[in-house]
Every structure is written in structure tokens, then in C-alpha cells.
Design an enzyme around this catalytic site. Structure first.
Site, PDB file in Angstrom:
ATOM      1  CG  ASP A  27       4.836 -16.723  -2.359  1.00  0.00           C
ATOM      2  OD1 ASP A  27       4.575 -16.705  -3.570  1.00  0.00           O
ATOM      3  OD2 ASP A  27       5.625 -17.538  -1.852  1.00  0.00           O
ATOM      4  CG  ASP A  37       5.302 -18.964  -6.214  1.00  0.00           C
ATOM      5  OD1 ASP A  37       5.439 -18.005  -5.432  1.00  0.00           O
ATOM      6  OD2 ASP A  37       5.446 -20.146  -5.858  1.00  0.00           O
ATOM      7  NE  ARG A  84      15.637 -14.238  -4.317  1.00  0.00           N
ATOM      8  CZ  ARG A  84      14.626 -15.058  -4.531  1.00  0.00           C
ATOM      9  NH1 ARG A  84      13.808 -15.358  -3.539  1.00  0.00           N
ATOM     10  NH2 ARG A  84      14.400 -15.572  -5.723  1.00  0.00           N
ATOM     11  CG  ASP A 100       2.349 -20.711  -3.683  1.00  0.00           C
ATOM     12  OD1 ASP A 100       2.035 -20.244  -4.794  1.00  0.00           O
ATOM     13  OD2 ASP A 100       3.478 -20.555  -3.184  1.00  0.00           O
ATOM     14  CG  ASP A 104       6.010 -13.759  -6.064  1.00  0.00           C
ATOM     15  OD1 ASP A 104       6.938 -14.563  -5.986  1.00  0.00           O
ATOM     16  OD2 ASP A 104       4.861 -14.000  -5.641  1.00  0.00           O
ATOM     17  N   GLY A 105       9.257 -13.659  -6.201  1.00  0.00           N
ATOM     18  CA  GLY A 105      10.378 -13.876  -5.284  1.00  0.00           C
ATOM     19  C   GLY A 105      11.636 -13.173  -5.749  1.00  0.00           C
TER      20      GLY A 105
END
Length: 218
Positions: free
Chosen positions: A71, A50, A58, A75, A53-54
Site C-alpha cells: 500500500d 486505496d 479490517r 502510493d 483495500d484498507g
């Protein structure tokens, strides 16, 4: 410059990571009732991805509405499935697991829906003029990680304790100790979810009022 297509968005690197998270979450659900090692490993790796991937979104400039929704839903669904399992393992506390699941899903869904129709690309894009608690929660990445990790640690700890006490530290079960330490974090996280729900409700009704007023002026 070539135009971005829906297929391009589906194949964004962070979204590919998201698909991997879903596969791991499904495997975790399959193993949850009987194999805590496999279930725990899949669940934890899915959670760690998690964060990856963020960063990928960016770094590669591949943020998307689909990615934000993927996402958030991954979750929420993963946590909900874990709480369903906990409700089976600890039926005397089923009501609280049900309420925790309902609050978690409702608050995040309404919050994300409101941010998207407000023109933002993620539920983590908080305007400075909005609730200061949510602003701090989403803009302080260390605090956000601490709260999310602590919340997951609490539920994972309860899950593992159904099968094993784990190693001991100073005569006390390490898993039990971590579960106790993470309990107040989980409680604060639930309070933040309540604030999520209230703030999103206010924002959405404000949008309703703006639209009605705009329609009257036309």
C-alpha cells in the site's frame, strides 16, 4: 485450524485490490505525457481503491506486513511518477518537485521501517506516546483523508492545467481554482512529511540505543 501460508497472504482480498491499483498506476504513467483523460481516470481510480483495500483488510481481518508495504509503496511510486511528469511539464519548478518526491519517499519509508521493526503491522499504527501531530494525523480518518485528497488534488490540478483549463466558474477556471485552494493543504502535508522523517529518525535511533544497551548488559 489450517496454517496460513505465504500464498494465502499474497491472495488476501486487500492485496488483490493492491495489485489492481498497481496496474492502474502503470497505465496512468503510460498515458500521462499525452492523454490526460485516460491518465487522470486511472490515477484517480487507483487512489480511490486505496481506501477500499484498507476497509477490506479490517473487515476481513486480512491485515499483513506485505499489504502495508504494498500500500505504501504504491502510493509513493504513483505520486513520484506524477511529480516526474510535472517536472517535465514545469521545468522551472523541477527542483521543488524533486524535493517533494525525496521528502515523501524518505519520510514514509523510514517511518514504515521503524514501525515494522518495532513490532507493529502498519505505519498507521501510531502509539499514544508518540508525536501528537502524527497521532492525530493517523487516528482521525477524516483529517487523514482530507490531507491526502487535498495533496493529490494539488498535483493532479497542476497536471491537468498543462492540458486544459477545464470548465469555468464565475469566470475562473475550475481546475485552477481547486489547485489554488489545495495549495496550502499540500504545503501542510509536506510539513507533516518532515515531522514524519524527524520522528522516525528519533524512534530508530532510540531502537539503536536500546539494542546497544541490551548487548552491553548481556
Amino acid at each position: 485450524m489450517s496454517q496460513t501460508t505465504a500464498k494465502d497472504v499474497l491472495l488476501y482480498v486487500p492485496n488483490l485490490i493492491g495489485y489492481g491499483r498497481i496496474i492502474l498506476a502503470i497505465l496512468s504513467c503510460y498515458y500521462m505525457p499525452h492523454n490526460y483523460v485516460a491518465a487522470g481516470a486511472c490515477y484517480v481510480v487507483s487512489g480511490l481503491l486505496d481506501a477500499l483495500d484498507g476497509h477490506a483488510a479490517r473487515y476481513l481481518n486480512q491485515t499483513s506486513l506485505f499489504g502495508a508495504m504494498l500500500d505504501m509503496l504504491t502510493d509513493r511510486c504513483a505520486t513520484a511518477c506524477l511529480l516526474m511528469t510535472l517536472a517535465m511539464f514545469y521545468p522551472q519548478y523541477a527542483f521543488w518537485f524533486q524535493m517533494s518526491t525525496a521528502l515523501d519517499i524518505a519520510s514514509h519509508w523510514l517511518h514504515l521501517h521503524t514501525t515494522i521493526i518495532s513490532g507493529r503491522t502498519s505505519h498507521k499504527a501510531i502509539d499514544l506516546s508518540e508525536n501528537p501531530i502524527l497521532h492525530f494525523y493517523y487516528t482521525n480518518r477524516l483529517f487523514l483523508f482530507f490531507m491526502c485528497a487535498g495533496n493529490e488534488l494539488f498535483y493532479v490540478g497542476l497536471y491537468l492545467l498543462h492540458f486544459t483549463a477545464g470548465p469555468t466558474v464565475l469566470g475562473m477556471s475550475l481546475i485552477n481554482l481547486l489547485t489554488i485552494v489545495s495549495t496550502p493543504i499540500a504545503l501542510v502535508k509536506s510539513i507533516i512529511s518532515g515531522i514524519h522523517l524527524a520522528a522516525a529518525s528519533i524512534n530508530l535511533t532510540s531502537l539503536d540505543a536500546q539494542q546497544r544497551n541490551a548487548a552491553k548488559s548481556n
